[in-house]
Scaffold this motif. Structure first.
Motif, mmCIF file in Angstrom:
data_model
loop_
_atom_site.group_PDB
_atom_site.id
_atom_site.type_symbol
_atom_site.label_atom_id
_atom_site.label_comp_id
_atom_site.label_asym_id
_atom_site.label_seq_id
_atom_site.Cartn_x
_atom_site.Cartn_y
_atom_site.Cartn_z
ATOM 1 N N ASP A 1 0.856 -1.174 0.000
ATOM 2 C CA ASP A 1 0.000 0.000 0.000
ATOM 3 C C ASP A 1 0.897 1.231 0.000
ATOM 4 O O ASP A 1 1.676 1.450 0.938
ATOM 5 C CB ASP A 1 -0.911 -0.014 1.229
ATOM 6 C CG ASP A 1 -1.948 1.101 1.190
ATOM 7 O OD1 ASP A 1 -1.542 2.274 1.160
ATOM 8 O OD2 ASP A 1 -3.145 0.781 1.213
ATOM 9 N N CYS A 2 0.791 2.046 -1.041
ATOM 10 C CA CYS A 2 1.706 3.185 -1.206
ATOM 11 C C CYS A 2 1.582 4.187 -0.060
ATOM 12 O O CYS A 2 2.579 4.677 0.459
ATOM 13 C CB CYS A 2 1.435 3.857 -2.552
ATOM 14 S SG CYS A 2 2.576 5.220 -2.914
ATOM 15 N N SER A 3 0.348 4.506 0.316
ATOM 16 C CA SER A 3 0.160 5.502 1.376
ATOM 17 C C SER A 3 0.720 5.010 2.710
ATOM 18 O O SER A 3 1.308 5.791 3.469
ATOM 19 C CB SER A 3 -1.321 5.839 1.521
ATOM 20 O OG SER A 3 -2.067 4.687 1.898
ATOM 21 N N HIS A 4 0.566 3.700 2.993
ATOM 22 C CA HIS A 4 1.114 3.159 4.237
ATOM 23 C C HIS A 4 2.637 3.139 4.210
ATOM 24 O O HIS A 4 3.283 3.418 5.236
ATOM 25 C CB HIS A 4 0.571 1.752 4.476
ATOM 26 C CG HIS A 4 -0.878 1.729 4.872
ATOM 27 N ND1 HIS A 4 -1.488 2.762 5.518
ATOM 28 C CD2 HIS A 4 -1.848 0.777 4.692
ATOM 29 C CE1 HIS A 4 -2.774 2.472 5.745
ATOM 30 N NE2 HIS A 4 -3.020 1.261 5.230
ATOM 31 N N LEU A 5 3.223 2.807 3.044
ATOM 32 C CA LEU A 5 4.693 2.847 2.931
ATOM 33 C C LEU A 5 5.203 4.271 3.122
ATOM 34 O O LEU A 5 6.245 4.495 3.753
ATOM 35 C CB LEU A 5 5.131 2.309 1.574
ATOM 36 C CG LEU A 5 5.139 0.794 1.398
ATOM 37 C CD1 LEU A 5 5.664 0.416 0.016
ATOM 38 C CD2 LEU A 5 6.003 0.135 2.463
ATOM 39 N N TYR A 6 4.463 5.204 2.589
ATOM 40 C CA TYR A 6 4.834 6.613 2.772
ATOM 41 C C TYR A 6 4.849 6.960 4.266
ATOM 42 O O TYR A 6 5.775 7.623 4.757
ATOM 43 C CB TYR A 6 3.862 7.504 2.011
ATOM 44 C CG TYR A 6 4.139 8.995 2.172
ATOM 45 C CD1 TYR A 6 4.971 9.659 1.287
ATOM 46 C CD2 TYR A 6 3.558 9.706 3.222
ATOM 47 C CE1 TYR A 6 5.232 11.020 1.443
ATOM 48 C CE2 TYR A 6 3.812 11.056 3.389
ATOM 49 C CZ TYR A 6 4.645 11.709 2.494
ATOM 50 O OH TYR A 6 4.909 13.048 2.666
ATOM 51 N N ASN A 7 3.818 6.537 4.971
ATOM 52 C CA ASN A 7 3.755 6.826 6.411
ATOM 53 C C ASN A 7 4.907 6.143 7.168
ATOM 54 O O ASN A 7 5.433 6.700 8.136
ATOM 55 C CB ASN A 7 2.407 6.362 6.976
ATOM 56 C CG ASN A 7 1.255 7.222 6.491
ATOM 57 O OD1 ASN A 7 1.433 8.404 6.196
ATOM 58 N ND2 ASN A 7 0.073 6.630 6.403
ATOM 59 N N ILE A 8 5.266 4.929 6.738
ATOM 60 C CA ILE A 8 6.386 4.234 7.386
ATOM 61 C C ILE A 8 7.671 5.029 7.198
ATOM 62 O O ILE A 8 8.405 5.313 8.156
ATOM 63 C CB ILE A 8 6.536 2.809 6.819
ATOM 64 C CG1 ILE A 8 5.349 1.941 7.251
ATOM 65 C CG2 ILE A 8 7.849 2.182 7.283
ATOM 66 C CD1 ILE A 8 5.334 0.568 6.604
#
Length: 484
Positions: A376-383
């Motif tokens: 999930d791109c948005s979750h990777l961004y948050n990580i």
């Protein structure tokens, strides 16, 4: 509240110590009672053994002895009655008659023996004993003493004889014969004095007229006594552990509730602080939209729209984080799986990361451009964003951040390291817990202790693993593995 908890700590510790003291005192009393029970029981067995041994002695007379007794009563000068008991004579009839074999005398031999005794008293082997029987508890006791004297002459009391009977009763004792200073009329017991190595003595007279007595020293087998107390000890131990655990559980629950109360207050305070920034930005932007002169300037208008979008994005990301962190199961987190280029995504994070003024921040993107993961791109961004922001937040005047990745056996391994303050070893095992903040971070930087817990939650949702290595004062390195 903290003062009450400390007081409760002290009171609980005092209560536990007092309870253990009472339990120890009760067990000591129970142990002493068991020792006394053993003493009285063993004393009764010893008394029976002595009676049995005297009966055996009576059956094993070594010679035929005739004994005459006499008892005289008188009144002393004070008017008290005193009693004199005298064993007048004892002689060996067979020896006087010259008979060597052990048998009963015939009537003729008895008549001849009487003549010898009456005519030649000097030929008789006499043992005369006189005693003051005024201390005797009864006339019967005085007569019994005379019979015991006769028994001692006929069949002497031996240590081996009594010991063999005690061993049959499983009683191990040290037996010795002694002579007392005065006449001893009845047995006496002297109880144990030592708690560690208890033993007691039984002193029993066997020839009162000669002041002879036997001393039986018995060691109490503490192992047997404790074994008899087995259920009592087990029950006391289990009850003690149960009550202590209840007290500890109670104080632990109170402490946890106090911590939860602190975390709740801290969470509310931090949440208000976090929400104020984007809301203040939105208010400023809306105020700008009301200004026609500013809206006529295209650059200012674009800047206001950009700031508005960024504030709304921050609010959306913030609420998404709060939503995701409340899930009890990682499977509840919605995932939009797609192919994500890690190199490009880290560049986006780097460009959008705010760098504090006065701090030198250097970020190296060493992730190969061909590394692509399904996530999930948005979750990777948050990580990425959480790890980079933490590296900048918890560092000195300068920090160097480095991101790298590799693919091994089909799994993608991502590594983000920094040269910041590092994490104390005592905090490493707690940093992924919700609302946990290390001692080094409390009071220095704003936050709720949700960042790393959120990162781990997102990694778990992707079926990955996260680990950390850190040296205080040198930096921290996070390693994330994504299965593909």
């Amino acid at each position: 509240m903290e003062k009450r908890i400390k007081t409760l700590y002290v009171v609980t510790i005092i209560a536990i110590i007092a309870f253990l003291g009472m339990q120890a005192y009760w067990l000591y009393g129970r142990y002493e009672f068991s020792l006394l029970e053993y003493e009285h029981h063993t004393e009764a067995v010893i008394s029976d053994a002595i009676v049995g041994y005297n009966k055996e002695r009576d059956k094993k007379r070594t010679c035929d002895i005739s004994t005459s007794y006499s008892m005289s009563h008188g009144v002393d000068s004070t008017g008290n009655t005193s009693r004199k008991v005298t064993v007048s004579s004892s002689f060996n009839g067979r020896k006087l008659l010259g008979i060597e074999e052990e048998r009963n005398l015939t009537d003729e031999e008895i008549e001849r023996l009487a003549e010898i005794v009456s005519d030649s008293l000097q030929r008789i082997e006499e043992r005369k004993i006189s005693m003051d029987a005024s201390t005797a508890p009864s006339d019967g006791a005085a007569w019994a003493a005379m019979r015991n004297f006769e028994l001692e002459v006929q069949s002497p009391f031996t240590v081996q004889g009594l010991d063999s009977l005690l061993q049959k009763e499983n009683i191990k004792a040290e037996i010795s014969l002694t002579t007392t200073d005065s006449i001893m009329w009845k047995p006496a017991m002297y109880g144990h004095k030592s708690f560690v190595n208890p033993h007691f003595q039984v002193i029993s007279p066997y020839s009162e007229l000669e002041h002879k007595a036997v001393i039986i020293d018995c060691k109490i087998p503490t192992a047997d006594v404790v074994r008899e107390m087995g259920w009592t000890l087990v029950l006391a131990f289990v009850l003690s552990i149960f009550l202590i655990l209840c007290l500890i559980w109670q104080i632990t629950t109170i402490v946890k509730l106090s911590r939860l109360d602190k975390m709740r207050n801290s969470f509310i305070t931090t949440m208000i602080h976090e929400l104020k920034r984007p809301i203040s930005t939105l208010k400023m932007c809306i105020s700008g939209l009301d200004n026609k002169q500013m809206m006529n300037d295209p650059e200012i208008r674009m800047e206001l729209l950009s700031e508005t979008r960024m504030a709304l994005d921050n609010l959306s990301a913030y609420f998404s984080k709060l939503r995701d962190i409340t899930f009890n199961n990682v499977e509840q987190i919605p995932l939009n799986i797609q192919s994500v280029n890690l190199h490009d995504l880290f560049d986006i994070v780097t460009d959008s990361t705010a760098r504090p003024s006065g701090k030198e921040v250097v970020i190296h993107n060493e992730i190969p451009s061909e590394v692509v993961v399904s996530a999930d791109c948005s979750h990777l961004y948050n990580i990425f964003n959480n790890l980079v922001e933490n590296a900048i937040k918890y560092s000195g005047d300068s920090v160097e951040i480095r991101a790298s990745a590799s693919v091994e056996k089909g799994d993608t391994e991502l590594r983000i390291s920094d040269t910041g303050n590092g994490i104390p070893s005592g905090d490493l095992k707690h940093i992924f817990q919700r609302f946990y903040r290390g001692k080094a971070s409390v009071g220095e930087q704003p936050g709720m202790g949700l960042g790393l817990a959120y990162v781990k939650l997102l990694v778990d949702a992707h079926g990955g693993e996260i680990s950390v290595e850190s040296t205080e004062g040198q930096g921290t390195s996070f390693t994330i593995k994504f299965p593909q």
